[in-house]
Design a protein around this motif. Structure first.
Motif, mmCIF file in Angstrom:
data_model
loop_
_atom_site.group_PDB
_atom_site.id
_atom_site.type_symbol
_atom_site.label_atom_id
_atom_site.label_comp_id
_atom_site.label_asym_id
_atom_site.label_seq_id
_atom_site.Cartn_x
_atom_site.Cartn_y
_atom_site.Cartn_z
ATOM 1 N N HIS A 84 22.814 45.342 65.178
ATOM 2 C CA HIS A 84 23.887 45.540 64.191
ATOM 3 C C HIS A 84 23.395 45.162 62.797
ATOM 4 N N LEU A 85 22.687 44.061 62.699
ATOM 5 C CA LEU A 85 22.169 43.617 61.405
ATOM 6 C C LEU A 85 21.211 44.648 60.823
ATOM 7 N N LYS A 86 20.328 45.177 61.661
ATOM 8 C CA LYS A 86 19.391 46.206 61.181
ATOM 9 C C LYS A 86 20.124 47.435 60.657
ATOM 10 N N GLN A 87 21.146 47.850 61.390
ATOM 11 C CA GLN A 87 21.851 49.078 61.030
ATOM 12 C C GLN A 87 22.739 48.925 59.805
ATOM 13 N N THR A 88 23.203 47.722 59.544
ATOM 14 C CA THR A 88 24.179 47.541 58.464
ATOM 15 C C THR A 88 23.633 46.786 57.262
ATOM 16 N N ALA A 129 25.804 47.928 52.050
ATOM 17 C CA ALA A 129 26.433 47.545 50.787
ATOM 18 C C ALA A 129 25.816 48.301 49.629
ATOM 19 N N ASN A 130 24.565 48.695 49.754
ATOM 20 C CA ASN A 130 23.894 49.426 48.680
ATOM 21 C C ASN A 130 24.286 50.896 48.652
ATOM 22 N N LEU A 131 24.930 51.397 49.719
ATOM 23 C CA LEU A 131 25.308 52.804 49.766
ATOM 24 C C LEU A 131 26.578 53.085 48.970
ATOM 25 N N ALA A 132 27.468 52.134 48.926
ATOM 26 C CA ALA A 132 28.729 52.322 48.212
ATOM 27 C C ALA A 132 28.497 52.141 46.718
ATOM 28 N N PRO A 133 29.137 52.966 45.908
ATOM 29 C CA PRO A 133 28.985 52.781 44.461
ATOM 30 C C PRO A 133 29.579 51.450 44.032
ATOM 31 N N SER A 134 28.939 50.837 43.098
ATOM 32 C CA SER A 134 29.433 49.565 42.578
ATOM 33 C C SER A 134 30.671 49.811 41.731
#
Length: 81
Positions: free
Chosen positions: A42-46, A50-55
């Motif tokens: 789960h940690l590897k996949q996620t 957070a970097n995928l969503a626009p700030s």
């Protein structure tokens, strides 16, 4: 089975001790194994999600004080009754 030694910062010891109690495992090495086996994939996949969503861009317009044109002296119109 090959083994590796891991050093845990002391600030994590209280949480690790709580997790030892909750999980019933006897030592930190086993606790780390449990955490990796249960949550490693789960940690590897996620990790980078957070970097995928626009700030969110900060705006100040919704914090501005209302001006005179925001207020009306007319009574509200009620519809749908």
């Amino acid at each position: 089975m090959a083994q590796t030694r891991a050093v845990m910062p002391s600030k994590f010891l209280p949480l690790a001790d709580e997790l030892l109690e909750v999980t019933g495992v006897n030592d930190y090495s086993t606790l780390i194994s449990v955490l990796l086996s249960r949550y490693g994939e789960h940690l590897k996949q996620t990790w980078n999600m957070a970097n995928l969503a626009p700030s969110p861009q900060p705006t100040t317009d919704h914090f501005a004080a209302p001006t005179a044109d925001h207020f009306s002296t007319e009574p509200p119109v009620l519809t749908g009754f």
